[in-house]
Design an enzyme around this catalytic site. Structure first.
Site, mmCIF file in Angstrom:
data_model
loop_
_atom_site.group_PDB
_atom_site.id
_atom_site.type_symbol
_atom_site.label_atom_id
_atom_site.label_comp_id
_atom_site.label_asym_id
_atom_site.label_seq_id
_atom_site.Cartn_x
_atom_site.Cartn_y
_atom_site.Cartn_z
ATOM 1 C CG HIS A 1 15.830 0.451 1.084
ATOM 2 N ND1 HIS A 1 14.767 -0.315 0.652
ATOM 3 C CD2 HIS A 1 16.938 -0.333 0.959
ATOM 4 C CE1 HIS A 1 15.214 -1.508 0.287
ATOM 5 N NE2 HIS A 1 16.519 -1.536 0.466
ATOM 6 C CE LYS B 1 12.463 -1.449 -8.514
ATOM 7 N NZ LYS B 1 12.554 -1.989 -7.123
ATOM 8 C CE LYS C 1 5.092 6.428 -0.751
ATOM 9 N NZ LYS C 1 4.500 5.436 -1.638
ATOM 10 C CB THR D 1 3.827 5.828 -5.622
ATOM 11 O OG1 THR D 1 4.062 6.392 -4.323
ATOM 12 C CG2 THR D 1 2.862 6.701 -6.383
ATOM 13 N NE ARG D 2 5.500 -0.626 -2.615
ATOM 14 C CZ ARG D 2 4.721 -0.029 -1.707
ATOM 15 N NH1 ARG D 2 4.470 1.250 -1.786
ATOM 16 N NH2 ARG D 2 4.222 -0.718 -0.710
ATOM 17 C CB CYS E 1 4.568 -0.359 4.603
ATOM 18 S SG CYS E 1 4.195 -1.360 3.165
ATOM 19 C CG HIS F 1 -0.276 -0.055 2.516
ATOM 20 N ND1 HIS F 1 0.256 -1.221 3.010
ATOM 21 C CD2 HIS F 1 -0.018 0.896 3.447
ATOM 22 C CE1 HIS F 1 0.787 -0.984 4.188
ATOM 23 N NE2 HIS F 1 0.654 0.298 4.478
HETATM 24 C C1 LIG Z 1 7.094 1.337 2.415
HETATM 25 C C2 LIG Z 1 7.488 0.446 1.275
HETATM 26 C C3 LIG Z 1 8.037 1.010 0.124
HETATM 27 C C4 LIG Z 1 8.413 0.193 -0.937
HETATM 28 N N1 LIG Z 1 8.910 0.768 -2.072
HETATM 29 C C5 LIG Z 1 9.180 -0.005 -3.138
HETATM 30 C C6 LIG Z 1 9.553 0.584 -4.377
HETATM 31 O O1 LIG Z 1 9.610 1.819 -4.494
HETATM 32 N N2 LIG Z 1 9.791 -0.231 -5.436
HETATM 33 C C7 LIG Z 1 9.687 -1.581 -5.344
HETATM 34 O O2 LIG Z 1 9.942 -2.263 -6.332
HETATM 35 N N3 LIG Z 1 9.330 -2.180 -4.183
HETATM 36 C C8 LIG Z 1 9.066 -1.430 -3.093
HETATM 37 N N4 LIG Z 1 8.652 -1.993 -1.913
HETATM 38 C C9 LIG Z 1 8.635 -3.453 -1.805
HETATM 39 C C10 LIG Z 1 7.403 -4.105 -2.391
HETATM 40 O O3 LIG Z 1 6.249 -3.339 -2.130
HETATM 41 C C11 LIG Z 1 7.290 -5.508 -1.822
HETATM 42 O O4 LIG Z 1 8.515 -6.191 -2.120
HETATM 43 C C12 LIG Z 1 6.142 -6.281 -2.431
HETATM 44 O O5 LIG Z 1 4.926 -5.582 -2.283
HETATM 45 C C13 LIG Z 1 6.042 -7.646 -1.756
HETATM 46 O O6 LIG Z 1 5.007 -8.376 -2.381
HETATM 47 P P1 LIG Z 1 4.428 -9.712 -1.737
HETATM 48 O O7 LIG Z 1 3.485 -10.275 -2.732
HETATM 49 O O8 LIG Z 1 5.566 -10.541 -1.252
HETATM 50 O O9 LIG Z 1 3.644 -9.208 -0.416
HETATM 51 P P2 LIG Z 1 2.185 -8.576 -0.314
HETATM 52 O O10 LIG Z 1 1.903 -7.681 -1.452
HETATM 53 O O11 LIG Z 1 2.049 -8.033 1.065
HETATM 54 O O12 LIG Z 1 1.221 -9.830 -0.473
HETATM 55 C C14 LIG Z 1 1.177 -10.888 0.449
HETATM 56 C C15 LIG Z 1 -0.276 -11.292 0.596
HETATM 57 O O13 LIG Z 1 -0.360 -12.530 1.287
HETATM 58 C C16 LIG Z 1 -1.505 -12.514 2.087
HETATM 59 N N5 LIG Z 1 -1.375 -13.526 3.132
HETATM 60 C C17 LIG Z 1 -0.416 -13.599 4.078
HETATM 61 N N6 LIG Z 1 -0.598 -14.679 4.865
HETATM 62 C C18 LIG Z 1 -1.691 -15.314 4.396
HETATM 63 C C19 LIG Z 1 -2.393 -16.493 4.800
HETATM 64 N N7 LIG Z 1 -1.999 -17.220 5.855
HETATM 65 N N8 LIG Z 1 -3.496 -16.857 4.108
HETATM 66 C C20 LIG Z 1 -3.920 -16.107 3.052
HETATM 67 N N9 LIG Z 1 -3.300 -14.988 2.639
HETATM 68 C C21 LIG Z 1 -2.199 -14.598 3.282
HETATM 69 C C22 LIG Z 1 -1.531 -11.077 2.616
HETATM 70 O O14 LIG Z 1 -2.807 -10.701 3.091
HETATM 71 C C23 LIG Z 1 -1.082 -10.284 1.403
HETATM 72 O O15 LIG Z 1 -2.186 -9.825 0.640
HETATM 73 C C24 LIG Z 1 8.261 -1.218 -0.833
HETATM 74 C C25 LIG Z 1 7.693 -1.776 0.313
HETATM 75 C C26 LIG Z 1 7.292 -0.955 1.360
HETATM 76 C C27 LIG Z 1 6.695 -1.588 2.597
#
Ligand SMILES: Cc1cc2nc3c(=O)[nH]c(=O)nc-3n(C[C@H](O)[C@H](O)[C@H](O)COP(=O)(O)OP(=O)(O)OC[C@H]3O[C@@H](n4cnc5c(N)ncnc54)[C@H](O)[C@@H]3O)c2cc1C
Length: 378
Positions: free
Chosen positions: A266, A344, A262, A47-48, A311, A44
């Site tokens: 990191h 990304k 914003k 933006t990324r 986050c 959330h």
């Molecule tokens: C503040 C911040 C800034 C960032 N900036 C950048 C950036 O500029 N550029 C970039 O490339 N990346 C950035 N990132 C990193 C990027 O956002 C993350 O690497 C990416 O969103 C991770 O994706 P994910 O699918 O692993 O996790 P998520 O998107 O969190 O998805 C995991 C999902 O699993 C679900 N889940 C968990 N456990 C269970 C369960 N037991 N049963 C069912 N569902 C479950 C959760 O509800 C969630 O929806 C940033 C991250 C943050 C926090």
């Protein structure tokens, strides 16, 4: 009900995987604890940044370029603007690994990059005040992804291709036996031939149900929006940025349609348990002061805090990803440990997960992201 594939976690990586799998004709079920996109995980905050010349290592460049192509495809299919080509300015000491990797990535892959000394940076963007021991590497073709909109877009398309998405359905139990998968939530049991685990900060506990104890560290992160002089910081004139300073590694976004500047940090952050409530922005004293210090040093134009958020990152020890098949169960694909720089890539990671499930292999080079690098060291 029996599915071809179940995806646990329909966030950044899982929703994209759900799209590619359902598009390939696989009967796909996505389960999520919440209703993605949501503000409880890692995706959330509007933006990324997407960068192509990659400070974390040249290995990422082909993936970043493929990811960018897939984001453009998603925009075309959905007729939504998901990417803003603001360009990205990377700042740091010329000798740092981060800056050197960016320059060598751009040379090796012929990516456009303007390497500027501090006075050139200060002249080009009046909102920046850079000391003369830093340089700037400006990549004009990269920019900003609207993260929740990207997930929403993949969700719509996955559903259009027949995927089922069950929200508010937290997975409690996983059993894999004889190439068959059994998944239990509080209320229901589901069966499939294959499984994707893409559960972000919760991956550690879920993967331990599959006999994998990986060194994943969920970490509290903060970011905030500041009132900004639109003349200096609007997204048509000001880029997204990443600053490797002697105080820390900060990143940020221009003011997009008046949103304000914003900024986030990191590096650093406290280890947390994602099942417990996390302290909100400002509940830790340094939250605001740290970001304000960065602005005072490098963008000193009397910014006022509007609001901040927290986050989660999921860090691996080397801060590189885990994208692989399970070492014992060849019908289980895993994507985790995105260490704060994964969003990304989520388009291409979704495609890779689909390929791993369908054919057991992928055209992309995912060897740097192998699970074995952590299993051996345990
Ligand atoms: C503040 C911040 C800034 C960032 N900036 C950048 C950036 O500029 N550029 C970039 O490339 N990346 C950035 N990132 C990193 C990027 O956002 C993350 O690497 C990416 O969103 C991770 O994706 P994910 O699918 O692993 O996790 P998520 O998107 O969190 O998805 C995991 C999902 O699993 C679900 N889940 C968990 N456990 C269970 C369960 N037991 N049963 C069912 N569902 C479950 C959760 O509800 C969630 O929806 C940033 C991250 C943050 C926090």
């Amino acid at each position: 009900m029996h599915y071809d594939v179940i995806v646990i976690g329909a966030g950044s990586m899982g929703m994209a995987a759900g799209y590619f799998l359902s598009k390939s004709g696989k009967r796909t079920l996505l389960l999520d604890s919440f209703n993605p996109p949501h503000d409880k995980g890692s995706h959330h905050g509007d933006t990324r940044i997407i960068r192509h010349a990659y400070g974390e290592g040249e290995d990422y460049v082909p993936l970043a370029l493929k990811a960018q192509e897939l984001w453009h495809d998603l925009e075309k299919v959905t007729q939504k603007q998901l990417f803003l080509q603001t360009g990205v300015l990377n700042v740091g000491n010329e000798k740092s690994d981060f800056i050197q990797n960016i320059i060598s990535s751009s040379e090796r892959y012929s990516l456009p990059l303007d390497v500027l000394d501090s006075s050139e940076v200060n002249k080009r963007w009046a909102g920046i005040t850079l000391p003369n021991d830093y340089i700037g590497c400006f990549e004009p073709t990269s920019g900003v992804l609207k993260c929740e909109d990207c997930i929403e877009a993949y969700r719509e398309l996955a559903e259009l291709h027949g995927a089922s998405i069950l929200t508010n359905s937290k997975v409690k139990e996983i059993v894999v036996h004889d190439k068959k998968v059994t998944i239990k939530t509080e209320e229901q049991t589901f069966y499939s031939d294959a499984l994707v685990v893409s559960a972000g900060a919760w991956s550690g506990s879920l993967l331990s149900m599959l006999n994998l104890n990986l060194p994943l560290k969920p970490t509290r992160k903060t970011f905030a929006w500041f009132d900004a002089n639109e003349h200096l910081y609007n997204h048509k004139d000001f880029p997204a940025f990443s600053f490797e300073t002697s105080q820390g590694l900060y990143y940020g976004f221009p003011s997009i349609n008046g949103s304000g500047l914003k900024v986030g940090r990191h590096d650093g952050g406290e280890k947390i348990n994602p099942d417990e409530s996390i302290l909100g922005f400002g509940e830790v004293e340094e939250d605001e002061a740290d970001l304000m210090q960065f602005l005072n040093d490098y963008m000193p134009f009397k910014q006022q805090l509007k609001y901040g958020k927290t986050c989660m990152y999921t860090l691996t020890p080397d801060e590189h990803f885990i994208i692989d098949l399970h070492p014992t169960y060849s019908n289980v694909a895993i994507a985790s440990g995105f260490s704060g720089h994964g969003f990304k890539f989520s388009s291409v990671v979704g495609q890779i997960l689909g390929e791993l499930i369908i054919s057991g292999k992928t055209e992309q080079n995912i060897s740097p992201f192998s699970i074995n690098r952590f299993i051996k060291s345990l």
